[in-house]
Design a protein around this motif. Sequence first.
Motif, short mmCIF file in Angstrom:
data_model
loop_
_atom_site.label_atom_id
_atom_site.label_comp_id
_atom_site.label_asym_id
_atom_site.label_seq_id
_atom_site.Cartn_x
_atom_site.Cartn_y
_atom_site.Cartn_z
N ARG A 370 0.83 -1.21 0.00
CA ARG A 370 0.00 0.00 0.00
C ARG A 370 0.87 1.26 0.00
NH1 ARG A 370 -2.88 -2.84 4.23
NH2 ARG A 370 -4.71 -3.93 3.36
N ALA A 371 2.05 1.13 0.59
CA ALA A 371 2.98 2.27 0.62
C ALA A 371 3.81 2.35 -0.66
CB ALA A 371 3.89 2.15 1.84
N GLY A 372 3.54 1.45 -1.60
CA GLY A 372 4.27 1.46 -2.86
C GLY A 372 5.66 0.88 -2.78
N GLU A 373 5.90 0.03 -1.77
CA GLU A 373 7.23 -0.53 -1.55
C GLU A 373 7.21 -2.04 -1.72
OE1 GLU A 373 10.40 -0.55 -1.92
OE2 GLU A 373 10.57 1.23 -0.64
N LEU A 374 8.29 -2.57 -2.24
CA LEU A 374 8.45 -4.02 -2.30
C LEU A 374 8.46 -4.57 -0.87
CD1 LEU A 374 11.13 -4.06 -5.11
CD2 LEU A 374 8.93 -5.24 -5.25
N PRO A 375 7.77 -5.69 -0.62
CA PRO A 375 7.58 -6.16 0.75
C PRO A 375 8.73 -7.02 1.30
CG PRO A 375 6.32 -7.53 -0.74
CD PRO A 375 6.97 -6.47 -1.59
N VAL A 376 9.94 -6.81 0.82
CA VAL A 376 11.11 -7.57 1.26
C VAL A 376 11.52 -7.11 2.66
CG1 VAL A 376 13.57 -8.00 0.85
CG2 VAL A 376 11.94 -8.04 -1.07
N VAL A 377 11.69 -8.07 3.57
CA VAL A 377 12.07 -7.72 4.94
C VAL A 377 13.41 -8.30 5.37
CG1 VAL A 377 9.69 -7.42 5.72
CG2 VAL A 377 10.76 -9.69 5.88
N ARG A 378 13.94 -9.22 4.60
CA ARG A 378 15.26 -9.76 4.93
C ARG A 378 15.84 -10.45 3.71
NH1 ARG A 378 15.65 -15.16 7.96
NH2 ARG A 378 14.12 -16.47 6.91
N GLY A 379 17.13 -10.71 3.78
CA GLY A 379 17.78 -11.37 2.66
C GLY A 379 19.27 -11.47 2.89
N LEU A 380 20.02 -11.59 1.80
CA LEU A 380 21.46 -11.80 1.94
C LEU A 380 22.16 -11.47 0.63
CD1 LEU A 380 23.43 -13.01 4.14
CD2 LEU A 380 23.30 -15.15 2.84
N VAL A 381 23.29 -10.79 0.73
CA VAL A 381 24.20 -10.63 -0.40
C VAL A 381 25.32 -11.64 -0.21
CG1 VAL A 381 25.78 -9.09 -1.62
CG2 VAL A 381 23.67 -8.17 -0.63
N LEU A 382 25.49 -12.54 -1.14
CA LEU A 382 26.46 -13.62 -0.98
C LEU A 382 27.88 -13.10 -1.09
CD1 LEU A 382 23.78 -15.16 -1.68
CD2 LEU A 382 25.21 -16.90 -2.76
N THR A 383 28.75 -13.61 -0.24
CA THR A 383 30.18 -13.33 -0.33
C THR A 383 30.80 -14.24 -1.38
OG1 THR A 383 30.80 -14.98 1.33
CG2 THR A 383 30.19 -12.77 2.13
#
Length: 476
Positions: A370-383
């Motif tokens: 509703r706020a126009g934002e992707l609903p991603v709340v966590r994740g990881l950038v791989l080393t």
Amino acid sequence: MSSTPTTAKPAPAAPTEELLSRLDAGGPRYTSYPTADRFVEAFGPAQYRQALGQRRSGPQSAGAVGGSSPLSLYVHVPFCESVCYYCACNKVITRQHRHGAEYLESLGQEIALHVGALGPGQRVSQLHLGGGTPTFLSDGELTQLMSLLRAAFDVQTQAECSIEVDPRTVDAGRLAHLKHLGFNRLSFGVQDFDPAVQQAVHRIQPQEQVSALMASARALGFDSINIDLIHGLPKQTPASLARTVEQVARLRPDRVALYGYAHLPQRFKPQRRIHAQDLPGTAQRVTMLSNAIAGFLEHGYDYIGMDHFALPTDALATAKRQGRLHRNFQGYSTQPDCDLIGLGVSAIGRVGATYSQNAKSLPEYQDALRAGELPVVRGLVLTRDDVVRRSVIMALMCQGRVVFESIELAHLLDFRRYFDAELQRLEPLVGQGLVEIDADAIQLTPLGWYFVRAVAMVFDRHLQADRDRERYSRLI
């Protein structure tokens, strides 16, 4: 043993109960590496947008609509009309089907945000609807969902389109509608045919019902039909599971997934309704698994890996024989490794060298949209180390073989020096006849395929540093 890749062959016999008992431990299923429990909240919508932008502007997409590398799509539908006590999935229990229409609106918003970030017409070679119960949605709502997806993405004519089906929610007419929408693969959640077990887990579905649906699906021409089973459920015994295995084998599904039940009531509230005294003990679980593996092998199924079986004529078995097996968040696949877009509450995605997960609660998911934002709340950038180890672990999980030179050329390292400690930790498994190591490669033996998780765990840097493994399902 040479460094030339060999075709993987199904194990000729089931493992012994003694070996199963010795190697029973908690461990990841490696649908990804690092595993989802390693995701961090420092990765959010901004980082995910950056990953999507890199895909859009990367060399693969230059001058090509949709890029040269197709996508995989996963859509999570969380709703179920009733709770299954064993379930550890992210779900919303409700009989209010109006929630389906509201959810479709949210999915439409999330799809639009992805199109804005990726550009229109991204090619899709694989689509999977999971849950929850995707067939909680009405025929009209499923039509609407597929229209949304096809309008936003270029779903290829030969795409693998699969859906998880609760047999209690469909009939022959609904299956025909799924075929009309373009689904070519079905997965029926059965778990067990024994009436006492079904009552203990609050999921009553007679064998005759599933048999009729199987016949309808065959007549409609679905490319592949899977049946999910679980061993280790309350009231289950070696004799009762053997009957279920026999009944399932007679139905002749193309694929069978036989999962081990993980009793974690402290984490999953529905499991608190299961009485611990009704659960089979370790010795019974080992017997069940050993007998079930032997039963499916005797009925002509190939062992694919982990807890999956397939008829020799199925595409998954062919891919295993030809060394073309892949693995993603949905399990084993014939589809080449590609970026995965996860849509819906709690859905997990992979884009480039990143993993992401949406909000797990419906209100939080919908508030973000509703706020126009992707609903991603966590994740990881791989080393770099994560990427190297992912290559090794996925080679083990899918081909049962790691050729040192291929890892060295891809990642510019000396394999034996980089993995010196891991090669030493493999020695006990070599002694147990599960692994062979020579100058050029690590190779699972036919027996070792049954314990591929135990072999892969050796290369999991995060797991080796974290001795708390109660968060994982057991190998048995």
